[in-house]
Scaffold this active site. Sequence first.
Site, PDB file in Angstrom:
ATOM      1  CB  CYS A  95      99.961  91.712  79.882  1.00 26.67           C
ATOM      2  SG  CYS A  95     100.180  93.371  80.575  1.00 26.67           S
ATOM      3  CB  CYS A 193      99.592  97.734  74.261  1.00 28.02           C
ATOM      4  SG  CYS A 193     100.704  96.621  75.142  1.00 28.02           S
TER       5      CYS A 193
END
Length: 358
Positions: A95, A193
Amino acid sequence: MSGGVDSSVAAFLMKEKGYECIGATMKLFQNEDVVVCREHTCCSLDDVEDARSVARALEMPYYVFNFSDRFKEEVMEKFVCSYENACTPNPCIDCNRYLKFEKLFQRAKELSYDYVVTGHYAQIEYNEETGRYLLKKSVDLSKDQSYVLYSLTQDQLAHVQFPLGGMHKTEAREIAETQGFINARKHDSQDICFVVNGKYSDFIEQYRGKTYPEGDFVDLEGNVLGRHKGIIRYTIGQRKGLGLALKESMYVVAVDPVKNQVILGRNEDLFSRELIANDVNLISVDHIEGEMRVKAKVRYRHEEQWATVTQPEPDKIRVVFDEPQRAITCGQAVVLYDGDVVVGGATIIETEIAKRYS
């Protein structure tokens, strides 16, 4: 701005320095149902509202950028493929690499802003002698995030700022409290997440729309010990959750996706000294000449250990530890340190354990 206290304080500190700032949150999912409101994750709808609240308090324009296609391609798909191929990924590294410091970096340039600023705990310095930007550990070593930032390039380091790198977490919370930020006492994000219930195997099966076949648990001699529930549920070094009644504690030492087997052994069978890693990114040096003495860590919570690193090919390094290390795992990152300076890092693709037992 993730909605957490760290990025909020980072924004405040940049405003205090006189910078013109805008707040930005990355939308990472097409299907909002993937993310639920939980205290220990980031990127939920509540997080967006928290970030928006802080931006409003700081009189900053605020935007949500939709990077969901890129996130699915570079983070979620890679995450699933890794487990399917007996590797253990680190989606936070991906990410940072492909979203925060590639897509967001690109968007900042398009909007004519000079820096991308985040709440990471790390430091950036410029070395005038070498002409290179350095990535260094945070002052608060308990929060240091330099491990997950090793993929930063020289161009990115020149246009990134980490305002919290020189302070402790307690100081950041005190600033947030003083400013009356809505998230001043918000818990830190800890989970992946996009994994809703904390069970990555459930996410993988939902993502692929299938279940993974059972197979055999075997010992190092190939003796069948029982049945596993699909190889995606097992990682190197795992002891709990095997569902076996054994005479002694046994650990996952290897996973064979071809034979659909999970190989178990004793704790001492998990130790090895060498690894090969590719997809190399070096920061403090352009390349590694001969043998270089470093300290290296093979996962985020691993205590760095003395090792010797060589670079036999431009995109490959070989790391040999002075002492055997436990559960070195393909798919994880090996990050090299010279004191508090990040030399660079790479993705582990070969280990002694995998070669020994698969």
